[in-house]
Design a protein around this motif. Structure first.
Motif, short mmCIF file in Angstrom:
data_model
loop_
_atom_site.label_atom_id
_atom_site.label_comp_id
_atom_site.label_asym_id
_atom_site.label_seq_id
_atom_site.Cartn_x
_atom_site.Cartn_y
_atom_site.Cartn_z
N MET A 1 -23.18 -1.45 1.24
CA MET A 1 -22.25 -1.92 0.22
C MET A 1 -21.22 -2.81 0.88
N THR A 2 -20.96 -3.99 0.32
CA THR A 2 -19.96 -4.89 0.85
C THR A 2 -19.12 -5.39 -0.31
N THR A 3 -18.09 -4.67 -0.64
CA THR A 3 -17.33 -4.98 -1.84
C THR A 3 -15.83 -4.93 -1.57
N VAL A 4 -15.07 -5.55 -2.46
CA VAL A 4 -13.63 -5.42 -2.49
C VAL A 4 -13.27 -4.96 -3.88
N GLN A 5 -12.57 -3.82 -3.98
CA GLN A 5 -12.34 -3.20 -5.26
C GLN A 5 -10.86 -2.89 -5.45
N GLU A 6 -10.47 -2.71 -6.71
CA GLU A 6 -9.16 -2.15 -7.00
C GLU A 6 -9.21 -0.65 -6.70
N ASN A 7 -8.07 -0.10 -6.26
CA ASN A 7 -8.11 1.27 -5.78
C ASN A 7 -8.49 2.29 -6.84
N ASP A 8 -8.26 2.00 -8.13
CA ASP A 8 -8.61 2.99 -9.14
C ASP A 8 -10.09 2.97 -9.48
N GLN A 9 -10.87 2.12 -8.81
CA GLN A 9 -12.29 2.06 -9.07
C GLN A 9 -13.10 2.90 -8.09
N ILE A 10 -12.45 3.50 -7.11
CA ILE A 10 -13.20 4.33 -6.18
C ILE A 10 -12.60 5.73 -6.08
N ASP A 11 -12.08 6.20 -7.20
CA ASP A 11 -11.61 7.57 -7.28
C ASP A 11 -10.53 7.87 -6.25
N THR A 12 -9.51 6.99 -6.18
CA THR A 12 -8.41 7.26 -5.25
C THR A 12 -7.43 8.27 -5.81
N GLY A 13 -7.39 8.40 -7.11
CA GLY A 13 -6.45 9.33 -7.71
C GLY A 13 -5.02 8.82 -7.77
N ILE A 14 -4.80 7.53 -7.46
CA ILE A 14 -3.46 6.97 -7.43
C ILE A 14 -2.99 6.61 -8.84
N THR A 15 -1.78 7.02 -9.18
CA THR A 15 -1.13 6.56 -10.39
C THR A 15 0.29 6.15 -10.03
N GLY A 16 0.89 5.29 -10.84
CA GLY A 16 2.26 4.90 -10.54
C GLY A 16 2.45 3.41 -10.58
N PRO A 17 3.50 2.88 -9.92
CA PRO A 17 3.83 1.47 -10.01
C PRO A 17 2.80 0.58 -9.32
N ALA A 18 2.88 -0.71 -9.61
CA ALA A 18 1.97 -1.67 -9.03
C ALA A 18 2.11 -1.68 -7.50
N ILE A 19 1.05 -2.09 -6.83
CA ILE A 19 1.03 -2.13 -5.37
C ILE A 19 2.02 -3.16 -4.87
N GLN A 20 2.87 -2.77 -3.93
CA GLN A 20 3.85 -3.69 -3.36
C GLN A 20 3.22 -4.43 -2.19
N ASP A 21 3.37 -5.75 -2.20
CA ASP A 21 2.81 -6.60 -1.16
C ASP A 21 3.94 -7.41 -0.53
N CYS A 22 4.06 -7.37 0.79
CA CYS A 22 5.15 -8.07 1.48
C CYS A 22 4.92 -9.57 1.58
N GLY A 23 3.75 -10.06 1.16
CA GLY A 23 3.47 -11.49 1.19
C GLY A 23 2.85 -11.98 2.48
N TYR A 24 2.42 -11.08 3.34
CA TYR A 24 1.84 -11.48 4.64
C TYR A 24 0.63 -12.39 4.44
N GLY A 25 -0.23 -12.03 3.49
CA GLY A 25 -1.43 -12.83 3.27
C GLY A 25 -1.11 -14.23 2.77
N ARG A 26 -0.08 -14.35 1.95
CA ARG A 26 0.32 -15.67 1.48
C ARG A 26 0.83 -16.53 2.62
N GLU A 27 1.50 -15.90 3.59
CA GLU A 27 2.04 -16.64 4.72
C GLU A 27 0.96 -17.05 5.72
N PHE A 28 0.03 -16.13 6.00
CA PHE A 28 -0.88 -16.33 7.13
C PHE A 28 -2.36 -16.42 6.76
N GLY A 29 -2.70 -16.19 5.49
CA GLY A 29 -4.11 -16.13 5.13
C GLY A 29 -4.90 -17.36 5.53
#
Length: 285
Positions: A1-29
């Motif tokens: 399997m070679t996939t990229v998924q949202e965390n609620d698609q693989i039974d993470t059990g996470i609920t709550g606010p949106a994922i916080q991203d510091c912007g590292y990928g936007r700076e260096f991607g």
């Protein structure tokens, strides 16, 4: 399997606010893979991590998977399933491209699943023989409580007897680099012709915060990216691990196995989760 998924698609059990991203990928991607190369040293890192996996058929979990520099060779060479968590959509897009390139180069499928998630709150329904957080990802969390949360979440996912590996920059080395000044700069040449990284480094007034603005040069073209991180000490990471119920096993300065000293730029520490009768009972249900 070679996939990229949202965390609620693989039974993470996470609920709550949106994922916080510091912007590292936007700076260096756009040039991350030029700075952190998928080379023999990355392969060596993967081999060492594989040697620390219990080889019991359990998967591995990476906190801060990036574009798959470590996860892909770990899965490919060790035959492990690797779940990689990252808060950056840009880095996960890079991981997806890396997985496509693997197939295009005739290497076939590798068992790497990218998950859009926050390492401070990540959880799922699985247990892992190896959890690792390398390349100074832990130091991107800017206060001790956040760092503790990440280590605690990693410890919760470990199977009894499993291993946690943390690699990050040494606070002592960063302070020594500044030689008592708030600002300094340094240049690191790279093996490719006409390439290198120029860094402008600033110690901020807030306790132990460090801003680094990088200029990447290659064949007359330059790109700029800035990052904010926390200067983290060996003692702090040991304390986080102890709070999470983990026991230290070894420490080294690099993936060549060099002995760690006070002058080492990085430290790599390995911890284990002790096997307990109660853990065995829980994993059987």
């Amino acid at each position: 399997m070679t996939t990229v998924q949202e965390n609620d698609q693989i039974d993470t059990g996470i609920t709550g606010p949106a994922i916080q991203d510091c912007g590292y990928g936007r700076e260096f991607g756009a040039f991350y893979d030029r700075i952190f190369r998928k080379d023999a040293y990355a392969d060596l890192t993967a081999r060492q991590l594989a040697a620390w996996h219990p080889q019991d058929g359990s998967p591995a979990l990476e906190f801060g998977v990036g574009t798959g520099r470590i996860a892909i060779p770990l899965a490919r060479e060790a035959g492990l399933e690797v779940v990689g968590v990252d808060s950056s959509p840009e880095m996960l897009a890079g991981l997806r491209e890396s997985l496509v390139a693997e197939r295009g180069e005739g290497r076939g499928e590798v068992a790497v699943t990218g998950v859009h998630g926050d390492i401070r709150s990540y959880t799922d329904s699985r247990r892992y023989g190896l959890v690792y957080c390398v390349c100074a990802t832990l130091s991107m969390l800017l206060d001790p409580a956040q760092q503790q949360s990440a280590i605690s979440r990693a410890a919760e996912r470990l199977a009894p007897g499993g291993t946690l590996v943390v690699e990050t920059a040494s606070r002592r080395w960063i302070l020594d680099l500044h030689e008592g000044r708030n600002r300094t700069s340094f240049f690191v040449p790279y093996p490719a012709p006409n390439s290198g990284l120029l860094t402008y480094s600033t110690r901020l007034p807030q306790e132990h915060l460090w801003q680094a603005s990088h200029i990447w040069f290659e064949d007359g073209v330059s790109r700029v990216g800035s990052e904010l991180s926390r200067m983290t000490s060996v003692e702090e990471v040991d304390a986080y691990a102890a709070e999470a119920g983990l026991v230290p096993v070894s420490r080294q300065a690099d993936w060549l196995g060099t002995e760690f000293t006070a002058e080492s730029p990085m430290f790599i520490t390995r911890y284990t989760r002790p096997e307990e009768a109660g853990d065995v009972e829980r994993t059987e249900h």
